[in-house]
Scaffold this motif. Structure first.
Motif: not given
Length: 254
Positions: A8-9, A21-24, A38-39, A77-78
Motif C-alpha cells: 500500500f502507498v 493504516e486500516r487496510l494494512i 500495489i494499491v 471501499e475497505e
C-alpha cells in the motif's frame, strides 16, 4: 488472477494515511519489490507518481480514490478488496519520453504518462517551431504553449486546453496549443503514436519557456523532443465496467 501480497502507498493527506493504516491492519504490508499488486490511495497525482516510481516492477497498480478527481482511481471501499482485485480489468499505458535541451546546453530526459507541456515562463507568448518526424509542420506558433497528450492524459490538461479526448486503445497522440494567438484558429493536430515531435523555441531569451513531463519541469528549454515509448508499459487495474475506455467515452457525454 489472485493477489495475495499487497503493498500500500498513500498520499500525504490525513484521509489517505488513515485509510492505508486500516487496510494494512487487514491485509498486511508486503515489500514493494515482492508484491503481487500495489494499491495506491489518493488522487491522480499519487497514481502518476506511483506508476513512475514502480515502472521497473512487474506488479500492476490498483488505485482507490482518497483525493479529488480520481479519474485514474477506483471507488474507495475497505471491504472485499481481494475479491475486487481478482476481477479487476487491466489497462496498459505507454509513456512519452521528453528530451529537453536547455539554454545552457544541458539535456534532461523524463517520462510522461499524461502529457508533455511547453509553457511560457515570462510575460510574452512563446514562439515555437514544430517539426514532426524531422519535417517542419509549423514555422511559428505564437501561444501560451503547446502539449502532446497520450490517450490516458487526454482528459487532463489536454481537455482543459480544448484538445480532443482520445480512445484508450487509439494509436494516436494529441498535439494541442494553449491560447494560440497565431495561427489564431489553429486547434491542434492528431498524430500517429509513432511520430516524433520536436519543439524549437524561437527568441528564447526574450520569450523563455519551461518544458514539463508530468511533474518533471525543465526551465529555460530551447528544444524539446517528444516520442512514445512502447517498450515501457504501465499496468493499471480497474473494477469491471469502470475501466479507462468506459470513462473516456462517458466523459465525452458529461
Amino acid at each position: 488472477m489472485t493477489f495475495e501480497r499487497l503493498h500500500f502507498v498513500a498520499s500525504a493527506v490525513e484521509l489517505a494515511q488513515s485509510s492505508m493504516e486500516r487496510l494494512i491492519a487487514r491485509h498486511g504490508q508486503s515489500p514493494v519489490d515482492e508484491a503481487d499488486v500495489i494499491v495506491a490511495l489518493g488522487g491522480d497525482g499519487l497514481m502518476l507518481s506511483t506508476l513512475h516510481a514502480t515502472q521497473h516492477l512487474p506488479a500492476p497498480v490498483y488505485g482507490m480514490n482518497r483525493g479529488t478527481v480520481g479519474f485514474l482511481m477506483n471507488e474507495y471501499e475497505e471491504r472485499g478488496l481481494k475479491a475486487r482485485l481478482a476481477t479487476a480489468e487491466p489497462a496498459v499505458l505507454n509513456p512519452l519520453r521528453m528530451r529537453a535541451t536547455t539554454a545552457e546546453g544541458g539535456l534532461v530526459e523524463a517520462l510522461a504518462i499524461n502529457e508533455v507541456s511547453i509553457l511560457r515562463s515570462g510575460p510574452q507568448a512563446a514562439k515555437l517551431r514544430i517539426l514532426v518526424d524531422g519535417k517542419e509542420r509549423m514555422a511559428e506558433l505564437v501561444a501560451d504553449g503547446a502539449l502532446i497528450a497520450t490517450p490516458a492524459g487526454s482528459t487532463a490538461y489536454n481537455y482543459s486546453a480544448h484538445g480532443p479526448i482520445l480512445p484508450i486503445g487509439a494509436d494516436i497522440l494529441a498535439l494541442t496549443p494553449m491560447s494560440a494567438f497565431r495561427p489564431r484558429r489553429w486547434r491542434g493536430a492528431l498524430l500517429p503514436k509513432a511520430a516524433s515531435v520536436t519543439f524549437e523555441v524561437r527568441e528564447p531569451g526574450k520569450r523563455p519557456v519551461n518544458a514539463v513531463a508530468d511533474s518533471t519541469e525543465v526551465r529555460d528549454a530551447v528544444r524539446v523532443e517528444v516520442e512514445s515509448r512502447p517498450d515501457i508499459a504501465h499496468t493499471i487495474l480497474f473494477d469491471p465496467g469502470h475501466g479507462l475506455e468506459e470513462r473516456l467515452i462517458r466523459e465525452q457525454f458529461a
